[in-house]
Design an enzyme around this catalytic site. Structure first.
Site, mmCIF file in Angstrom:
data_model
loop_
_atom_site.group_PDB
_atom_site.id
_atom_site.type_symbol
_atom_site.label_atom_id
_atom_site.label_comp_id
_atom_site.label_asym_id
_atom_site.label_seq_id
_atom_site.Cartn_x
_atom_site.Cartn_y
_atom_site.Cartn_z
ATOM 1 N N ASP A 297 -16.639 72.745 55.230
ATOM 2 C CA ASP A 297 -16.944 74.164 55.002
ATOM 3 C C ASP A 297 -17.339 74.362 53.543
ATOM 4 O O ASP A 297 -17.041 73.532 52.682
ATOM 5 C CB ASP A 297 -15.763 75.068 55.375
ATOM 6 N N GLU B 189 -11.152 74.584 54.025
ATOM 7 C CA GLU B 189 -10.637 74.365 52.670
ATOM 8 C C GLU B 189 -10.933 75.556 51.765
ATOM 9 O O GLU B 189 -10.107 75.955 50.953
ATOM 10 C CB GLU B 189 -11.239 73.092 52.075
#
Lengths: 454, 454
Positions: free
Chosen positions: A89, A153
């Site tokens: 991500d 994250e």
């Protein structure tokens, strides 16, 4: 150059490695924005398919949020098991208008790949995928390798701890390798042995029950924006110290050895300031710049809003205002405790007529890795093979909140071997990753797995 | 009830007066947003056509910004000439999600017309148009009447002064009538004899040359949002007084007579606070609420922005931040001088490593009207005829920057006779105008023209 080095470097297909990364970077996997959920799924599947193709057993595991990719190839009986963690991500791309080329159309200029996620963390995570591929082209992986690539994250990994707990035996490893940060400098191969933690909150200030005309009410109505400014200004003293009671309790002081080791690193305040276009580097009094960045806690407002932000002048007293505030934490500070301190203290600063609420968004534990660890020595050797010089031992100011979870829940030491650089501008417009850093990362990953096998 | 009153009230077509106002309110004439330029032209033409239809000579005059409407009917030789000023532009509707019904679809609920511009100033200005219509239905206007309806009041009337200068002889009048504010209270017919002035600025703070990752840079990089908060907090002391050097120089102190007159007005701090949903009415120490609202200068932040305002947490140190700040001014303060003081002082507050710039957006002179003026007495009589009680003499905290220009450039006294109320929520979501206040405004306008003829 050793024989092993020559062989692997010769097997490395640079063009293919770049094209594959570009394909991954084209997927706008912004975890903070629910509208990108389909892109998250696409990015996860991209990685799963790639690892499956390399001969890993690979799957996409759903979570309560975005899915994560787990893959393993356990073909080295008697050798250590290495868990490589990364995340697919990326940060939101805003402000879009400041990008020179589109954030999700990777573009090479002056030897750098420009794209959101280029360095944080798609480029660095994918270097490990290609590192494993290199070893597999040469034969077999010299150690047992597990990949864990998550999709949350950048929003605080809200579902990773539960996943680690649930899959603890499957994820069991002798060492965990993470590349999600920056080397100290372009010419300095670096092992990073400390990360700061994080407490991230939102402050909400409520004034009147509706927006008011500043002519009719100015002078008698509480103004939540002025109030918010007062509150924020009150959170630091004139020495740059955070004023929240108890904030510094337990903070681990720097040792004299660390201060001296860091003082020897090639750092110039002038160049650092020039690199970000500022005339000075303000901060807590009594600490050098690297000390403030790596070993001292901070308080920064990351966003603020309230009232009229459009063109021209609107004479309004807003009903409410808010700010996002994050504190970087250091060993000795606990994110949950710090968030509670903020939630207890900040409402007491509410100016007359206003109501203040603090919402905790997320947190992460600070981490310090043991420098005597034998795996640290293996990383040093791998880096020496790529760069021709021994590694520096540094800390970093950033946070990977799950590093502490890895240590606690999986019980393995964490090796932080970063391929990126600060000037890659992670989280900023025009994020980039040097093409050579990507290729060096691929080689470092392959050598590291070899060194860990010895 | 006098005969004249009965006659005019009987001639008043309430339903038609309401439908016409609704048609005007449906035009989204937001002057601050260039995208609404075609709507501005539509609203101006709507008013021109209406006044032409009543027998006025009416035209739409272009300006460097939005056009204004000028109309005159000079059919009362030997009688005074009355210039009625109003504005057809409205505030932006943001935040749209807080409107219960669409801002440009007027809706009547509980006897109130809800729409952007309902009270400020379409409803109040159109009451004068319908007031003239009433007199024309009864025969002829008893005085010479000129209408000046502009389209830039909500953005500081940047082109009105030039227009007044250019058309000074055409606009010549014995008295100027403006209805663009609020009566003191529902049961209190009011002549307003003072307005505050305004200095409106934007503060821009620059930190680094690009957004930074708060992990990599937090502790050493200047944070423009924290800096902006410090600056704003530094602009007032703990007594609520503005700290800008020279800010209070020349401020006209309240007389004992005014303080006593205002203390007799029906005002309750408790009710005032409850009406806006706040537990307290903070402000400058040593002054009662009405004194702070009407006769003391203020400093309010009207908007603030910087960094990440979206969902979730982004760990960024923004490159820049900004705020819109307005100061309400009182007799004795000059807007240009105050803006200069702010521009000189605020940059000196820039925290280390930041650059601060102050841009003046617009200003308006404070005004006090002479209570001994004979036209004030005519207004008092007209209000007494409508409401059955004498008028109160109040000031208001708002600004109509061009009132000072009217006095200076046209040399005529200005009568402020307001039909609205504070609870109409001008500039806020769910702005409204009581249906009865609209009809009373129409009658007041007609009676006022009669009284001015005597």
């Amino acid at each position: 150059m050793t024989q092993a080095q020559t062989d692997l470097a010769a097997l490395h297909d640079r063009a293919q490695a770049e094209q594959e990364l570009f394909d991954l970077l084209r997927i706008p996997s912004v975890s903070a924005d629910p509208a990108h959920a389909p892109d998250m799924a696409r990015a996860a599947e991209f990685l799963r398919a790639k690892l499956q193709g390399l001969g890993f057993t690979a799957r996409v595991d759903p979570t309560a949020g975005h899915p994560l990719v787990y893959a393993e190839r356990l073909a080295a009986p008697g050798q250590p098991t290495v868990l490589i963690y990364g995340h697919y991500d990326v940060q939101p791309e805003a402000p879009l208008e400041e990008w020179e080329t589109p954030p999700f159309e990777p573009t090479v200029r002056d030897g750098r790949i420009y794209a959101r996620g280029a360095t944080d963390d798609k480029g660095q995570a994918y270097a490990h995928v290609r590192g494993a591929e290199l070893l597999l082209r040469a034969g077999e992986l010299p150690v047992n390798v597990k990949f864990l690539l998550e999709g949350e994250e950048e929003v605080g990994s809200p579902n990773l701890e539960a996943y680690l707990q649930e899959h603890a035996s499957e994820l069991k490893a002798d060492v965990i390798v993470i590349s999600d940060g920056s080397r100290f400098a372009p010419d300095v191969p670096t092992v990073t042995y400390g990360l700061r933690g994080l407490s991230y909150v939102e402050i909400h200030v409520q004034g009147a029950s509706r927006d008011l005309h500043s002519g009719s009410y100015g002078g008698a109505a509480p103004n939540p924006i002025n109030a918010l400014a007062e509150i924020i200004a009150g959170l630091k003293d004139d020495q740059g110290r955070v004023t929240i009671p108890g904030f510094y309790d337990g903070v681990e002081e720097l040792t004299q050895e660390e201060r001296e080791m860091w003082a020897r690193l090639p750092h110039s305040d002038e160049e650092f300031a020039a690199s970000i276009g500022v005339p000075a580097l303000p901060g807590e009094a009594g600490y050098a710049t690297l000390e403030r960045l790596w070993a001292r806690p901070t308080l920064d407002v990351n966003g603020i809003w309230g009232g009229y932000q459009g063109e021209g002048s609107k004479t309004v007293i807003a009903a409410k205002a808010g700010a996002k505030v994050s504190m970087r934490l250091v060993p000795g500070q606990d994110p949950e405790r710090i968030t509670r301190l903020v939630q207890d203290y900040v409402p007491t600063l509410a100016p007359e007529g206003t109501k203040v609420e603090v919402r905790g968004l997320h947190g992460g534990q600070p981490v310090k890795v043991d420098l005597d660890n034998p795996y640290v020595q293996a990383a040093d050797r791998a880096l020496t093979r790529v760069y021709g010089k021994p590694a520096a031992f540094a800390r970093t100011g950033g946070s990977i909140p799950i590093v502490a979870a890895f240590r606690t829940l999986l019980g393995a030491p964490v090796l932080l071997v970063d391929f990126g650089l600060n000037e890659d501008a992670p989280h900023s417009p025009n994020e980039s990753f040097a093409v050579e850093d990507y290729h060096n990362g691929i080689l470092t990953s392959a050598y590291l797995l070899q060194e860990l096998a010895k």
